[in-house]
Scaffold this active site. Sequence first.
Site, mmCIF file in Angstrom:
data_model
loop_
_atom_site.group_PDB
_atom_site.id
_atom_site.type_symbol
_atom_site.label_atom_id
_atom_site.label_comp_id
_atom_site.label_asym_id
_atom_site.label_seq_id
_atom_site.Cartn_x
_atom_site.Cartn_y
_atom_site.Cartn_z
ATOM 1 N N CYS A 4 -17.949 -24.195 75.842
ATOM 2 C CA CYS A 4 -18.558 -25.077 74.590
ATOM 3 C C CYS A 4 -18.490 -26.576 74.866
ATOM 4 O O CYS A 4 -17.961 -26.964 75.749
ATOM 5 C CB CYS A 4 -17.117 -24.949 73.602
ATOM 6 S SG CYS A 4 -16.627 -23.133 73.220
ATOM 7 N N CYS A 5 -19.479 -26.840 74.321
ATOM 8 C CA CYS A 5 -19.749 -28.542 74.324
ATOM 9 C C CYS A 5 -20.358 -28.873 73.126
ATOM 10 O O CYS A 5 -20.544 -27.691 71.929
ATOM 11 C CB CYS A 5 -20.490 -28.825 75.557
ATOM 12 S SG CYS A 5 -22.287 -28.607 75.539
ATOM 13 N N TRP A 6 -20.529 -30.043 72.659
ATOM 14 C CA TRP A 6 -21.298 -30.541 71.362
ATOM 15 C C TRP A 6 -22.283 -29.715 71.038
ATOM 16 O O TRP A 6 -22.173 -29.149 69.862
ATOM 17 C CB TRP A 6 -21.263 -32.127 71.216
ATOM 18 C CG TRP A 6 -21.548 -32.429 70.112
ATOM 19 C CD1 TRP A 6 -22.839 -32.996 69.579
ATOM 20 C CD2 TRP A 6 -20.669 -32.617 68.856
ATOM 21 N NE1 TRP A 6 -22.698 -33.496 68.220
ATOM 22 C CE2 TRP A 6 -21.138 -33.283 67.735
ATOM 23 C CE3 TRP A 6 -19.416 -32.269 68.564
ATOM 24 C CZ2 TRP A 6 -20.624 -33.664 66.649
ATOM 25 C CZ3 TRP A 6 -18.712 -32.513 67.538
ATOM 26 C CH2 TRP A 6 -19.384 -33.147 66.586
ATOM 27 N N LEU B 18 -20.029 -26.922 69.338
ATOM 28 C CA LEU B 18 -18.803 -27.111 68.715
ATOM 29 C C LEU B 18 -19.274 -27.664 67.423
ATOM 30 O O LEU B 18 -18.500 -27.868 66.574
ATOM 31 C CB LEU B 18 -17.817 -28.255 69.635
ATOM 32 C CG LEU B 18 -17.365 -27.414 70.950
ATOM 33 C CD1 LEU B 18 -16.585 -28.477 71.696
ATOM 34 C CD2 LEU B 18 -16.293 -26.624 70.397
#
Length: 151
Positions: free
Chosen positions: A64-66, A108
């Site tokens: 997960c990342c932005w 995210l």
Amino acid sequence: MRISVAADEDTGVATEVVAELRRRGHEVAVHGALEPGERDDWAWASEAAARDVAEGRAEQAVVCCWTGTGASIAANKVTGVRAALCVDAYSADGARKWNDANVLALSLRLTSRALLNEILDAWFAGAASDDVGDLANIAHVDSIGGRSGSM
């Protein structure tokens, strides 16, 4: 199933992914912002989770990342990993079916709790296609990184 989870920050559904996977009975290993002492940048965290899959410490991973894009790019650099950025249940099902994806990448920013459950339901219900054309595509993708020159 053992699943490795990585996030570059503890925001959005980052900790909810871990809790939901455990609720579903999976053994979870965590990386990045979810593991104190580890580097939490998206490239390093996603690589760690992807290496867990490639080296047999986990069967699958969630990174997960932005936006989910960087996490999927980093994970896909690891040989043997097929990471897919999934924004809904349809893309998760397709990633498992047509791409035999073994790493789920999530945004995210965009993934709500309700959407997370729909994506995980589709991901775990999905299975790789046994269609000859689909298998040929997967084999070809797996071979791309190791060669140079033109076709």
